[in-house]
Write a protein that holds these residues in place. Sequence first.
Motif, PDB file in Angstrom:
ATOM      1  N   GLY A   1     -64.520 -23.444   3.009  1.00  0.00           N
ATOM      2  CA  GLY A   1     -64.887 -24.843   3.571  1.00  0.00           C
ATOM      3  C   GLY A   1     -65.808 -25.571   2.556  1.00  0.00           C
TER       4      GLY A   1
ATOM      5  N   ASP B   1     -57.265 -23.508   4.043  1.00  0.00           N
ATOM      6  CA  ASP B   1     -58.208 -22.615   4.235  1.00  0.00           C
ATOM      7  C   ASP B   1     -58.453 -22.117   5.409  1.00  0.00           C
ATOM      8  OD1 ASP B   1     -61.168 -21.693   5.144  1.00  0.00           O
ATOM      9  OD2 ASP B   1     -61.824 -23.327   5.125  1.00  0.00           O
TER      10      ASP B   1
ATOM     11  N   ARG C   1     -76.206 -19.691   7.956  1.00  0.00           N
ATOM     12  CA  ARG C   1     -75.606 -21.252   8.350  1.00  0.00           C
ATOM     13  C   ARG C   1     -75.385 -22.670   8.903  1.00  0.00           C
ATOM     14  NH1 ARG C   1     -69.050 -20.637   7.584  1.00  0.00           N
ATOM     15  NH2 ARG C   1     -69.421 -19.158   9.329  1.00  0.00           N
TER      16      ARG C   1
ATOM     17  N   ARG D   1     -71.410 -21.318  15.755  1.00  0.00           N
ATOM     18  CA  ARG D   1     -70.952 -20.335  15.541  1.00  0.00           C
ATOM     19  C   ARG D   1     -71.049 -19.716  16.433  1.00  0.00           C
ATOM     20  NH1 ARG D   1     -66.867 -20.649  10.076  1.00  0.00           N
ATOM     21  NH2 ARG D   1     -66.501 -18.776  11.462  1.00  0.00           N
TER      22      ARG D   1
HETATM   23 MG   LIG Z   1     -64.771 -21.764   6.776  1.00  0.00          MG
END
Ligand SMILES: [Mg+2]
Length: 210
Positions: free
Chosen positions: A34, A103, A143, A147
């Motif tokens: 990404g 992706d 990160r 998520r």
């Molecule tokens: Mg990604």
Amino acid sequence: MGTADTANKDLTFSLAEKKPKVVFVLGGPGSGKGTQCAKIVQHFGYTHLSAGDLLRAEKNSGSENGIMIQNMMNEGKIVPSEVTIKLLQKAMVESGKDKFLIDGFPRNEENRAAFEAVTKIEPEFVLFFNCPEEELERRILNRNQGREDDNIETIRKRFKVFLESSLPVIEYYKAKGKVQEIDAAKPVEEVFEAVKVIFTPKVEESCWCR
Ligand SMILES: [Mg+2]
Ligand SMILES: Nc1ncnc2c1ncn2[C@@H]1O[C@H](COP(=O)(O)OP(=O)(O)OP(=O)(O)O)[C@@H](O)[C@H]1O
Ligand SMILES: Nc1ccn([C@@H]2O[C@H](COP(=O)(O)O)[C@@H](O)[C@H]2O)c(=O)n1
């Protein structure tokens, strides 16, 4: 024929007409797909479509597949190709563009074969971000994008799926001479220097002789 079948045929037809240019962007979870796609978009005018992002949006939209997608993602498993390909086709057609970075797809042999059969699109090449597992783990745990699958248990499952199901797809394209491999363990800007070399059009040697 039902309306859904007709809609899918329309998508397939629109795409076939356009003959879009596609680059598949693959690599382990957290390898920087990404991050680097965002830079390629800025410098080289591609449209970035992340299969994972499209699946997350579909899950959040309250679609009939939402619960199934959520369960598969939480287990790090690969959602059936039929669902993901429809999302990709729709996003490609709706973008109105003709140069795509796809992706996180194809993630397994089923993804690969189904995409080819349905869209008849062959990728220009496959960009493979290669990075050791310890570094992937470190990056994902830092990160902080909220998520649900960024926890150590799911990360390990995702990595196992990558080794067992996604690497064979990369090997398939390697055998066809289509893989551009990048050392993704380096800092972001160094990785992008290597990416730029791949995307920058080559000047033919003969041009210098004239
Ligand atoms: Mg990604
Ligand atoms: N070269 C790099 N060096 C250090 N950190 C990086 C590098 N590239 C990306 N990161 C960071 O690592 C994390 C994962 O990057 P990114 O989301 O781009 O990976 P991804 O391959 O898309 O992952 P996923 O498959 O889980 O979607 C992000 O926090 C990002 O800022
Ligand atoms: N072709 C794909 C791509 C992704 N998934 C599911 O989404 C999860 C997150 O993907 P990222 O690329 O954003 O890391 C992945 O673990 C799969 O559960 C998929 O099923 N098929």
